[in-house]
Design an enzyme around this catalytic site. Structure first.
Site, PDB file in Angstrom:
ATOM      1  N   CYS A  85       0.837  -1.203   0.000  1.00  0.00           N
ATOM      2  CA  CYS A  85       0.000   0.000   0.000  1.00  0.00           C
ATOM      3  C   CYS A  85       0.879   1.263   0.000  1.00  0.00           C
ATOM      4  O   CYS A  85       1.653   1.445  -0.935  1.00  0.00           O
ATOM      5  CB  CYS A  85      -1.002  -0.031   1.149  1.00  0.00           C
ATOM      6  SG  CYS A  85      -2.373   1.142   0.907  1.00  0.00           S
ATOM      7  N   HIS A 194      -3.746  -4.782  -0.465  1.00  0.00           N
ATOM      8  CA  HIS A 194      -3.348  -5.388   0.812  1.00  0.00           C
ATOM      9  C   HIS A 194      -3.423  -6.908   0.705  1.00  0.00           C
ATOM     10  O   HIS A 194      -4.515  -7.480   0.840  1.00  0.00           O
ATOM     11  CB  HIS A 194      -4.273  -4.911   1.939  1.00  0.00           C
ATOM     12  CG  HIS A 194      -4.070  -3.502   2.349  1.00  0.00           C
ATOM     13  ND1 HIS A 194      -3.133  -3.128   3.291  1.00  0.00           N
ATOM     14  CD2 HIS A 194      -4.669  -2.359   1.932  1.00  0.00           C
ATOM     15  CE1 HIS A 194      -3.161  -1.827   3.450  1.00  0.00           C
ATOM     16  NE2 HIS A 194      -4.082  -1.325   2.640  1.00  0.00           N
ATOM     17  N   GLU A 196      -2.546  -9.005   2.867  1.00  0.00           N
ATOM     18  CA  GLU A 196      -2.938  -9.548   4.178  1.00  0.00           C
ATOM     19  C   GLU A 196      -4.446  -9.467   4.404  1.00  0.00           C
ATOM     20  O   GLU A 196      -4.966 -10.068   5.348  1.00  0.00           O
ATOM     21  CB  GLU A 196      -2.187  -8.827   5.300  1.00  0.00           C
ATOM     22  CG  GLU A 196      -2.696  -7.444   5.666  1.00  0.00           C
ATOM     23  CD  GLU A 196      -2.233  -6.332   4.738  1.00  0.00           C
ATOM     24  OE1 GLU A 196      -2.463  -5.155   5.069  1.00  0.00           O
ATOM     25  OE2 GLU A 196      -1.658  -6.631   3.661  1.00  0.00           O
TER      26      GLU A 196
END
EC number: 4.3.2.10
Length: 214
Positions: A85, A194, A196
């Site tokens: 990001c 992202h 994650e």
């Protein structure tokens, strides 16, 4: 091949989803430490640079822990770095937000600027246009990933010249605009989305990156 889990440092410079990144990297097969320690960040098998919020604030936090020096030192030695990001955005030369221009790490030429789309921020799941030679997206080129951002690199400026080959650049279309959503450039890789927060596809991408650390 060693069965030991590669060591990964998530750089703690006051910005980013540190614990969610830590958990995702752990599940993907890394031995993870969240720290701002200079030596630990330099010596780990892999370094992850997260980031959320304003470009200028992220650069201030990064410089406060000498994170820009860590990134430079690792790349000079061919040691892997993954930006996520705003952690991707600060790898470029500059960011422009609300008329304020901030100098970035300068690992790639280019400017981070506001998206030119009717609805900003860009928030939610979106496709990525992956080049055939991508390693990061091996096995997941058709998947969607989770984005939340208002700024991005809309023009890629680094091209192959002489002995230097073109980095692998992944794009994402968004509401009449498009932006760089991932870059693979030797030991330096980054994603605007992202991983994650991107479910199984994000986990697979992190596993691909970690697998290359062995």
């Amino acid at each position: 091949m060693s069965t030991a889990r590669p060591s990964v440092v998530v750089l703690d410079y006051g910005s980013g989803n540190l614990r969610s990144a830590q958990r995702a990297l752990d599940r993907a097969g890394a031995a993870v430490e969240v720290t701002a320690d200079f030596d630990a960040a330099c010596e780990a098998d892999g370094l992850v640079v997260p980031g959320v919020g304003a470009y200028e604030a992220c650069m201030q936090g990064l410089r406060a822990v000498r994170g820009d020096q860590v990134i430079g030192r690792r790349l000079a030695g061919g040691r892997p770095v993954l930006g996520i990001c705003v952690g991707m955005q600060i790898l470029f030369e500059r960011g422009v937000e609300h008329g304020v221009e901030t100098e970035g790490c300068g690992e790639w030429p280019g400017t981070v600027e506001r998206l030119k789309a009717p609805i900003v921020p860009h928030m939610g799941w979106n496709i990525v246009e992956v080049p055939d030679e991508s390693t990061l997206f091996a096995g997941i080129a058709g998947e969607r990933f989770y984005f939340v951002h208002s700024y991005a690199v809309r023009e890629w400026e680094l091209h192959a010249t002489g002995k230097f080959r073109q980095p692998t650049v992944t794009w994402t279309p968004y509401d009449g605009d498009r932006f760089v959503s991932a870059v693979e450039n030797g030991p330096l890789a980054a994603t605007q989305f992202h991983p994650e927060k991107s479910g199984d596809a994000g986990a697979a991408l992190l596993a691909n990156w970690i697998g290359a650390l062995r």
